[in-house]
Design a protein around this motif. Structure first.
Motif, short mmCIF file in Angstrom:
data_model
loop_
_atom_site.label_atom_id
_atom_site.label_comp_id
_atom_site.label_asym_id
_atom_site.label_seq_id
_atom_site.Cartn_x
_atom_site.Cartn_y
_atom_site.Cartn_z
N ALA A 1 13.49 -164.32 57.03
CA ALA A 1 14.75 -164.29 56.28
C ALA A 1 15.91 -164.79 57.13
O ALA A 1 16.93 -165.25 56.58
N ALA A 2 15.79 -164.73 58.44
CA ALA A 2 16.87 -165.15 59.33
C ALA A 2 16.84 -166.64 59.64
O ALA A 2 17.78 -167.15 60.28
N GLN A 3 15.82 -167.35 59.19
CA GLN A 3 15.71 -168.76 59.54
C GLN A 3 16.62 -169.62 58.65
O GLN A 3 16.57 -169.50 57.42
N PRO A 4 17.42 -170.49 59.23
CA PRO A 4 18.36 -171.27 58.43
C PRO A 4 17.69 -172.34 57.58
O PRO A 4 18.32 -172.83 56.63
N ASP A 5 16.48 -172.71 57.91
CA ASP A 5 15.82 -173.80 57.19
C ASP A 5 14.79 -173.31 56.17
O ASP A 5 13.97 -174.10 55.69
N VAL A 6 14.81 -172.02 55.83
CA VAL A 6 13.82 -171.48 54.90
C VAL A 6 14.44 -171.26 53.53
O VAL A 6 15.62 -170.88 53.42
N TRP A 7 13.67 -171.55 52.50
CA TRP A 7 14.04 -171.23 51.11
C TRP A 7 13.21 -170.03 50.71
O TRP A 7 12.00 -170.14 50.53
N LEU A 8 13.85 -168.84 50.59
CA LEU A 8 13.16 -167.64 50.14
C LEU A 8 13.04 -167.71 48.63
O LEU A 8 14.05 -167.63 47.92
N THR A 9 11.84 -167.84 48.11
CA THR A 9 11.69 -168.18 46.72
C THR A 9 10.42 -167.56 46.14
O THR A 9 9.85 -166.63 46.73
N THR A 10 9.99 -168.04 45.00
CA THR A 10 8.75 -167.59 44.36
C THR A 10 7.87 -168.80 44.09
O THR A 10 8.34 -169.94 44.07
N SER A 11 6.61 -168.54 43.85
CA SER A 11 5.70 -169.64 43.51
C SER A 11 6.11 -170.29 42.20
O SER A 11 5.94 -171.51 42.03
N ASP A 12 6.66 -169.52 41.26
CA ASP A 12 7.17 -170.11 40.01
C ASP A 12 8.24 -171.16 40.30
O ASP A 12 8.22 -172.27 39.74
N ASP A 13 9.20 -170.81 41.16
CA ASP A 13 10.31 -171.72 41.42
C ASP A 13 9.86 -172.93 42.24
O ASP A 13 10.40 -174.03 42.10
N ILE A 14 8.87 -172.74 43.11
CA ILE A 14 8.31 -173.88 43.84
C ILE A 14 7.67 -174.85 42.86
O ILE A 14 7.90 -176.07 42.93
N ALA A 15 6.87 -174.34 41.94
CA ALA A 15 6.22 -175.21 40.95
C ALA A 15 7.26 -175.91 40.09
O ALA A 15 7.16 -177.12 39.82
#
Length: 290
Positions: free
Chosen positions: A268-282
């Protein structure tokens, strides 16, 4: 010969070096989601076990009780950690679990979880069905989850990642859009079935496999960090997906929970990560990648 009769997977070979570029929202380089397995097991049916020596007994208090710790206790620790870092679960839910554990469904709905169909029960693998029987089974699974959660699933992961050759085709008929079963990539890709995607999942970055092989808590955190760092490096030219698979009867155990929390805090602290769901990725892949 139709696709489901051919003895081949439902996708074509595609090297990751020869694909359209993926750009995640906000300039993120790695899309991260938690695949939270919410499973129901039938007492007296052998299934995932911590001690195979009693797995064939009826009843089998040792193994059934170990599994049943998940919905009773373990998942609530996991939920606390997800809440702490603002992570919405991609809930891989047995349809029977939505009926047996309404409090978990209510907790997930309050947090806007994505609900994925994960078969009926993890005591029965999704295999050996003829077309009509499979269509009936999938319809019942999807309808049960939709009724219980108020959200029609968009994704599927079979119990123990099981399918038949026709499963993606029948899921598409029911309006589903992606599967997690084919764990062969770091990016989503299109299946040969029109309208269906494969979204990355992991049997390696998976508490059941890691802790089941004796991985310690600190080693688990290091593995999560190593996974992210490599995927971030790989993503210089195109986005990657990182999935962390959690089973509450494993990672929800008291002596492991703090390490799961530590791993989630790091991500969660990484600036380059998108915290998301598999639904939103699809959805994002479908909307932005040819």
């Amino acid at each position: 010969m139709t696709n489901h009769e051919a003895p081949t997977p439902p996708y074509d070979y595609s090297p990751i070096t020869e694909r359209p570029t993926i750009r995640w929202p906000g300039g993120a380089r790695v899309a991260f989601y938690v695949g939270l397995n919410i499973e129901h097991f039938l007492p007296g049916v052998p299934s995932t076990s911590i001690w195979p020596g009693t797995a064939e007994l009826q009843p089998d208090p040792l193994n059934h009780g170990w599994r049943d710790y998940g919905p009773r206790v373990g998942i609530w620790r996991t939920i606390d950690s997800l809440d702490r870092y603002g992570i919405r679960a991609s809930a891989l839910v047995n349809s029977t679990a939505t009926v047996e554990y309404p409090q978990i469904v209510a907790a997930g709905n309050r947090r806007d979880w994505a609900w994925l169909a994960h078969g009926s029960t993890n005591s029965v693998l999704h295999a050996g069905l003829d077309a009509d029987a499979e269509r009936r089974a999938l319809t019942d699974i999807v309808d049960t989850i939709a009724t219980a959660t108020g959200q029609r699933p968009r994704g599927w992961m079979g119990p123990a990642l099981t399918e038949t050759y026709r499963t993606p085709e029948l899921l598409a008929e029911l309006g589903l859009e992606y599967v997690l079963d084919w764990t062969n990539d770091d990016q989503p890709y299109r299946l040969r079935v029109p309208g269906m995607l494969s979204v990355p999942y992991s049997v390696e970055l998976n508490d059941l496999g890691l802790f089941g092989k004796g991985t310690s808590g600190p080693e688990f955190v290091r593995i999560v960090r190593d996974q992210y760092e490599q995927l971030r490096a790989d993503s210089a030219d195109s986005g990657r997906v990182m999935a962390l698979a959690l089973h509450p009867f494993v990672s929800g155990q008291p002596f492991r929970a703090k390490y799961v929390d530590e791993a989630l805090a790091y991500l969660a602290a990484q600036p380059d990560v998108w915290l998301t769901t598999s639904d939103d990725i699809a959805r994002h892949y479908r909307d932005t990648v040819d």
